[in-house]
Design an enzyme around this catalytic site. Structure first.
Site, PDB file in Angstrom:
ATOM      1  N   ALA A   5      33.907  52.627  34.899  1.00 17.93           N
ATOM      2  CA  ALA A   5      34.512  53.944  35.071  1.00 17.93           C
ATOM      3  C   ALA A   5      33.522  54.912  35.721  1.00 17.93           C
ATOM      4  O   ALA A   5      33.876  55.661  36.643  1.00 17.93           O
ATOM      5  CB  ALA A   5      34.986  54.483  33.719  1.00 17.93           C
ATOM      6  N   GLU A  27      44.757  22.615  34.378  1.00 16.72           N
ATOM      7  CA  GLU A  27      43.665  21.860  33.768  1.00 16.72           C
ATOM      8  C   GLU A  27      43.017  22.624  32.617  1.00 16.72           C
ATOM      9  O   GLU A  27      42.660  22.044  31.600  1.00 16.72           O
ATOM     10  CB  GLU A  27      42.602  21.529  34.829  1.00 16.72           C
ATOM     11  CG  GLU A  27      43.051  20.540  35.879  1.00 16.72           C
ATOM     12  CD  GLU A  27      43.107  19.118  35.355  1.00 16.72           C
ATOM     13  OE1 GLU A  27      42.570  18.856  34.255  1.00 16.72           O
ATOM     14  OE2 GLU A  27      43.684  18.260  36.047  1.00 16.72           O
ATOM     15  N   HIS A  49      28.075  33.198  40.382  1.00 14.51           N
ATOM     16  CA  HIS A  49      27.893  34.273  39.404  1.00 14.51           C
ATOM     17  C   HIS A  49      26.523  34.169  38.726  1.00 14.51           C
ATOM     18  O   HIS A  49      25.823  35.182  38.552  1.00 14.51           O
ATOM     19  CB  HIS A  49      29.003  34.217  38.358  1.00 14.51           C
ATOM     20  CG  HIS A  49      28.871  35.251  37.288  1.00 14.51           C
ATOM     21  ND1 HIS A  49      29.199  36.577  37.485  1.00 14.51           N
ATOM     22  CD2 HIS A  49      28.428  35.160  35.999  1.00 14.51           C
ATOM     23  CE1 HIS A  49      28.986  37.258  36.383  1.00 14.51           C
ATOM     24  NE2 HIS A  49      28.513  36.429  35.463  1.00 14.51           N
ATOM     25  N   ASP A  73      41.430  45.493  35.456  1.00 13.33           N
ATOM     26  CA  ASP A  73      40.868  44.193  35.083  1.00 13.33           C
ATOM     27  C   ASP A  73      40.181  44.236  33.723  1.00 13.33           C
ATOM     28  O   ASP A  73      39.257  43.451  33.455  1.00 13.33           O
ATOM     29  CB  ASP A  73      39.883  43.715  36.151  1.00 13.33           C
ATOM     30  CG  ASP A  73      38.672  44.627  36.289  1.00 13.33           C
ATOM     31  OD1 ASP A  73      38.725  45.784  35.802  1.00 13.33           O
ATOM     32  OD2 ASP A  73      37.672  44.192  36.888  1.00 13.33           O
ATOM     33  N   LYS A  90      36.608  35.276  50.869  1.00 16.05           N
ATOM     34  CA  LYS A  90      35.627  36.340  51.072  1.00 16.05           C
ATOM     35  C   LYS A  90      34.512  35.819  51.995  1.00 16.05           C
ATOM     36  O   LYS A  90      34.349  34.610  52.157  1.00 16.05           O
ATOM     37  CB  LYS A  90      35.051  36.783  49.730  1.00 16.05           C
ATOM     38  CG  LYS A  90      36.057  37.517  48.854  1.00 16.05           C
ATOM     39  CD  LYS A  90      35.396  38.056  47.593  1.00 16.05           C
ATOM     40  CE  LYS A  90      36.386  38.850  46.740  1.00 16.05           C
ATOM     41  NZ  LYS A  90      35.755  39.421  45.535  1.00 16.05           N
ATOM     42  N   HIS A 141      44.173  35.943  43.271  1.00 12.42           N
ATOM     43  CA  HIS A 141      44.060  37.042  42.309  1.00 12.42           C
ATOM     44  C   HIS A 141      45.388  37.801  42.224  1.00 12.42           C
ATOM     45  O   HIS A 141      45.955  38.195  43.250  1.00 12.42           O
ATOM     46  CB  HIS A 141      42.968  38.024  42.744  1.00 12.42           C
ATOM     47  CG  HIS A 141      41.586  37.536  42.470  1.00 12.42           C
ATOM     48  ND1 HIS A 141      40.525  38.383  42.251  1.00 12.42           N
ATOM     49  CD2 HIS A 141      41.082  36.287  42.370  1.00 12.42           C
ATOM     50  CE1 HIS A 141      39.423  37.680  42.045  1.00 12.42           C
ATOM     51  NE2 HIS A 141      39.744  36.392  42.115  1.00 12.42           N
ATOM     52  N   GLU A 184      44.473  41.004  34.809  1.00 12.49           N
ATOM     53  CA  GLU A 184      44.027  40.315  36.017  1.00 12.49           C
ATOM     54  C   GLU A 184      44.191  38.814  35.807  1.00 12.49           C
ATOM     55  O   GLU A 184      43.646  38.242  34.861  1.00 12.49           O
ATOM     56  CB  GLU A 184      42.566  40.636  36.327  1.00 12.49           C
ATOM     57  CG  GLU A 184      42.092  39.970  37.613  1.00 12.49           C
ATOM     58  CD  GLU A 184      40.612  40.157  37.864  1.00 12.49           C
ATOM     59  OE1 GLU A 184      40.247  40.579  38.971  1.00 12.49           O
ATOM     60  OE2 GLU A 184      39.812  39.874  36.942  1.00 12.49           O
ATOM     61  N   LYS A 210      52.940  32.330  27.724  1.00 11.08           N
ATOM     62  CA  LYS A 210      53.714  31.889  28.888  1.00 11.08           C
ATOM     63  C   LYS A 210      53.029  30.720  29.587  1.00 11.08           C
ATOM     64  O   LYS A 210      53.673  29.734  29.978  1.00 11.08           O
ATOM     65  CB  LYS A 210      53.896  33.057  29.865  1.00 11.08           C
ATOM     66  CG  LYS A 210      54.791  34.181  29.351  1.00 11.08           C
ATOM     67  CD  LYS A 210      54.830  35.331  30.348  1.00 11.08           C
ATOM     68  CE  LYS A 210      55.752  36.441  29.880  1.00 11.08           C
ATOM     69  NZ  LYS A 210      57.159  36.029  29.818  1.00 11.08           N
TER      70      LYS A 210
END
Length: 242
Positions: A70, A54, A171, A88, A128, A136, A155, A36
Site C-alpha cells: 500500500a 497436479e 524468485h 492480490d 514477460k 494470471h 489472484e 471449486k
C-alpha cells in the site's frame, strides 16, 4: 485521563476486530475457490482417471506485506482503500501437466456463474521479458457472511510444472540478490525459461501421441461390457432411454 485512555483502548480493540474480519474474508474467499478447484480435480480423477490439476496451493499476504505494498503504491492505509486497490491479498496457484490444461482449467472455473473475472493476463502466450510464463486471473468469489454477501478478489495463477519450477527458482535468485541480479545470471534465467518452454511443448506432443494410440480400438475392448452384471447394464440403458 482514564476515560480518554479507556476510549483509546476501545478504539484499538474495534480496529483490531475490523481488521481481523477483513483478513478473514480473504481466507473464506480462498476456501470457496479451493472447493471449486478440488471438485474439478476429484471429478476428473474419478470419472476420467486423469486430472489436469497436479497441485494446488494458496496463500494470504501478511498484514506487513499488505502495508508495504500500500505504501509503495501510494494507497491510503485504510481497509476501504486497500480492498479497492490491492487485488492480490489472497492467491491460489494451480499447477497443471500441460499448457492446454492451463487454459482448460481457466475456462472451467471462469465459466461458473458465481465467479466474475476482473483481470486477465496471459503470460503464457505473451511471456514477460525475463521469460516468466503463467496465466494470471483476478476473480471475484462470493462469500456469504452472517449479515451480507461479500465479493472477494483472489489472484489465480495457473501454470505448468515446468513454468512453476522456473518461477520458483527465479524468485529464490531475486530474493538472494535483493532483486539486484547480475546480468549474466539474468541471461541464464532467460535461457532456462526457453528450455522449460521447449520441454512443455515436447511433453504435450508426446501426450497427444499417447492419446491417439489409446483411442485406437483394442482386441479386449469388446469384452468390457461382460465385466459388468447384465442387469446393471440393462438398468443403465433404460435410464438413458436406449
Amino acid at each position: 485521563m482514564e476515560d480518554s485512555s479507556a476510549m483509546s483502548r476501545t478504539d484499538f480493540a474495534e480496529l483490531r476486530t475490523e481488521f481481523s474480519r477483513f483478513m478473514m474474508l480473504y481466507q473464506f474467499g480462498i476456501a470457496e475457490l479451493m472447493t471449486k478447484v478440488n471438485i474439478l480435480k476429484d471429478e476428473f480423477t474419478h470419472i476420467n482417471q486423469y486430472s489436469p490439476i497436479e497441485h494446488v496451493a494458496s496463500r494470504v499476504k501478511t498484514p506487513e506485506s499488505i502495508m508495504r505494498k500500500a505504501e509503495r503504491l501510494g494507497i491510503p492505509i485504510t481497509i476501504e482503500d486497500i480492498s479497492k486497490n490491492i487485488f492480490d491479498i489472497a492467491g491460489v496457484r494451480i499447477t497443471c501437466s500441460f499448457i492446454s490444461d492451463t487454459y482448460r482449467i481457466a475456462e472451467m472455473l471462469t465459466s461458473q456463474s458465481d465467479l466474475r473475472v476482473i483481470e486477465r493476463e496471459d503470460y503464457i502466450a505473451n511471456p514477460k521479458p525475463n521469460g516468466y510464463k503463467s496465466l494470471h486471473l483476478i476473480v471475484e468469489v462470493p462469500v456469504f457472511m452472517s449479515d451480507s454477501v461479500r465479493h472477494v478478489p483472489i489472484e489465480l495463477q495457473i501454470r505448468t510444472i515446468a513454468m512453476d519450477f522456473w518461477a520458483s527458482l527465479e524468485h529464490k535468485i531475486y530474493y538472494k540478490y535483493n532483486r539486484d541480479v547480475p546480468a549474466e545470471l539474468l541471461d541464464e534465467l532467460t535461457e532456462a525459461a526457453a528450455a522449460a518452454h521447449r520441454l512443455d511443448v515436447k511433453m504435450e506432443r508426446l501426450n497427444d501421441e499417447f492419446a491417439k494410440i489409446k483411442a485406437l480400438p483394442h482386441a479386449d475392448d469388446k469384452n468390457v461390457e461382460l465385466e459388468l452384471p447384465a442387469q446393471f447394464l440393462n438398468a443403465l440403458r433404460l435410464q438413458r432411454g436406449l
